[in-house]
Design an enzyme around this catalytic site. Structure first.
Site, PDB file in Angstrom:
ATOM      1  CD  GLN A   1      -2.847  -1.161   0.012  1.00 40.47           C
ATOM      2  OE1 GLN A   1      -3.086  -0.148  -0.635  1.00 40.47           O
ATOM      3  NE2 GLN A   1      -3.334  -2.345  -0.345  1.00 40.47           N
TER       4      GLN A   1
ATOM      5  CG  HIS B   1      -1.409   2.606  -3.873  1.00 42.68           C
ATOM      6  ND1 HIS B   1      -1.952   2.531  -5.125  1.00 42.68           N
ATOM      7  CD2 HIS B   1      -1.841   1.495  -3.213  1.00 42.68           C
ATOM      8  CE1 HIS B   1      -2.669   1.418  -5.237  1.00 42.68           C
ATOM      9  NE2 HIS B   1      -2.604   0.769  -4.088  1.00 42.68           N
TER      10      HIS B   1
ATOM     11  CD  GLU C   1      -7.877   3.652   0.995  1.00 37.73           C
ATOM     12  OE1 GLU C   1      -8.322   3.757  -0.158  1.00 37.73           O
ATOM     13  OE2 GLU C   1      -6.695   3.889   1.295  1.00 37.73           O
ATOM     14  CG  HIS C   2      -6.855  -0.609   2.341  1.00 39.95           C
ATOM     15  ND1 HIS C   2      -6.351   0.589   1.883  1.00 39.95           N
ATOM     16  CD2 HIS C   2      -7.410  -1.219   1.272  1.00 39.95           C
ATOM     17  CE1 HIS C   2      -6.592   0.694   0.583  1.00 39.95           C
ATOM     18  NE2 HIS C   2      -7.237  -0.386   0.190  1.00 39.95           N
TER      19      HIS C   2
ATOM     20  CG  ASP D   1      -5.593  -2.712  -3.533  1.00 38.86           C
ATOM     21  OD1 ASP D   1      -6.464  -2.106  -2.894  1.00 38.86           O
ATOM     22  OD2 ASP D   1      -4.385  -2.679  -3.239  1.00 38.86           O
TER      23      ASP D   1
ATOM     24  CG  HIS E   1     -47.322  22.677   7.701  1.00 41.82           C
ATOM     25  ND1 HIS E   1     -46.893  23.888   7.245  1.00 41.82           N
ATOM     26  CD2 HIS E   1     -46.367  21.776   7.350  1.00 41.82           C
ATOM     27  CE1 HIS E   1     -45.724  23.742   6.650  1.00 41.82           C
ATOM     28  NE2 HIS E   1     -45.381  22.459   6.693  1.00 41.82           N
TER      29      HIS E   1
END
Length: 421
Positions: A253, A256, A318-319, A349, A408
């Site tokens: 990761q 990236h 995230e992960h 992924d 109303h």
């Protein structure tokens, strides 16, 4: 990676670092916001002229901005059988998962004579952002376009800077008919505001770097967005995992983006030190991974297992990788969870089926990853019979009068009388 203890004299420093990591999303996007706003205003004002200027400047565009379907087909035909098979398998799994996620229509009577429920309708148009800077990401095209297709979106637009052949092949497989060679904040602006060439969309989805993430946040006042899905994040929380496997996920990761957040959380000191050593060994020669791990790679060595759970949920990664399915009981905040030694995050992924467009910057506190439901509208329905209205009208009138909304209350009284004043 740096190892920091959460106990003893190091405790204050550990929790100060944790607080800093919790602010990561807002701080990082704020740094690039001024230039992003400038680019987006330019595209909003000058349309294609500005879009093409930035495409040439940032994406080295020297040809037509629109990709033809013939180009996509040619890319597919030039793709190796092995990669075709991989793309097809990924597409099938993504489609199957999205089909099972899809919200359902239903109707029920919560009071005799009162039917309520929901109908589900697709968005009319979406823009899928597919990064194309450092690496081609055909997987992201499949992850964004296929759930939109499953939802029934009529117009799916893809924007990708310098799309590689693999990405074009994935576009053909996904049935894309509208694709543009543009990226960054200028692509988000074009999708949000529209230009002479690109008609604006109802919603923008997909991951990107800090500039793309900041642009999506700004664009959210004009159209829908899925979530801030910025630089990659990984947290592994483990007491008995394999050090080599944990390190492999962290390095994978980390490659990236230089802004990647990579964290290991444990109360097992020997495992913590083994992971530090393994990560250093496996990252050697991988420049991007080395940069991100040096800048943000952290091992939190906790005093007990309960503290590892607390820190993990505060990070809202995230992960997230955990040891066993029993750990799901304490997981509150995460984009996607991977369980055990045989579930590398890289499988998510590419091929598993659950979406890899996931919340970053602690947005995992508020939502999970991209799903088919991001491309759907759930519209509520209410249907009263005369007797059903008679049953509930007094309560509605009482609430309306308590709020001082006399019209109303009157609208309910008149309907109750069959439309007579």
């Amino acid at each position: 990676m740096k190892l920091i203890k959460t106990t003893g004299r190091a405790k204050a420093n550990a929790y100060e670092l944790l607080a800093t990591l919790e602010r990561r999303g807002a701080v990082k996007t704020a740094e690039v916001e001024p230039i992003v706003r400038k680019i987006m205003r330019d595209v909003q004002k000058n349309g294609d002229k500005a879009l093409l200027k930035y495409a040439a400047q940032f994406d080295s565009l020297n040809g037509p901005i629109r990709v033809t379907q013939e180009e996509m087909l040619a890319a597919w035909n030039e793709t190796s059988p092995e990669l075709k098979a991989a793309l097809q398998t990924a597409a099938e799994n993504i489609r199957s998962f999205a089909e099972q996620q899809k919200a359902e229509e239903w109707m029920t009577q919560n009071t005799p004579g009162v039917t309520v429920g929901q109908i589900v309708r697709p968005l009319e148009s979406v823009g899928c952002y597919v990064p194309g800077g450092r690496f081609p990401l055909p997987s992201t095209l499949l992850m964004t376009a296929i759930p939109a297709s499953v939802a029934g979106v009529k117009r799916i637009v893809v924007c990708s800077p310098k799309p590689a052949r693999e990405t074009l092949a994935a576009a053909h497989l996904a049935g894309i008919t509208e694709m543009y060679r543009t990226g960054g904040a200028q692509a988000i602006a074009a999708l949000a505001y529209g230009t002479q060439t690109i008609t604006h969309v109802d919603k923008i989805v997909g991951p990107g770097n800090l500039y793309v993430t900041a642009a999506k946040i700004i664009a959210s006042t004009e159209c829908g967005i899925d979530m801030p899905a910025g630089p990659t994040e990984i947290v592994v929380t483990s007491e008995k995992g394999n050090a080599a496997g944990i390190a492999a996920d962290l390095v994978a990761q980390a490659e990236h983006d230089p802004e990647t957040l990579a964290v290991f959380v444990t109360a097992n000191e020997q495992l913590a030190r083994d992971v530090v050593a393994e990560t250093k060994l496996q990252a050697k020669g991988n420049k991007l991974a080395e940069i991100s791990l040096k800048a943000r790679g952290t091992v939190f060595l906790c005093g007990d297992i309960e503290e590892t759970h607390t820190i993990t949920n505060r990070l809202a990664p995230e992960h997230l990788t955990v040891d066993s399915d029993k750990d799901l009981k304490w997981v509150i905040n995460a984009g996607s969870v991977f369980i055990g030694n045989y579930s590398p995050q890289s499988m998510g992924d590419y091929i598993s089926g659950p979406n890899h467009v996931l919340p970053t910057g602690r947005v995992g506190r508020m939502r999970g990853g991209l799903s088919v439901n991001d491309f759907l509208k759930v519209i509520t329905v209410q249907n009263y019979t005369r007797s059903g209205l008679a049953t509930l009208a007094p309560h509605a009138i009482a609430l309306a009068e308590a709020e001082g909304l006399i019209a109303h209350a009157n609208s309910v009284r008149i309907r109750r009388k069959g439309g007579k004043r």
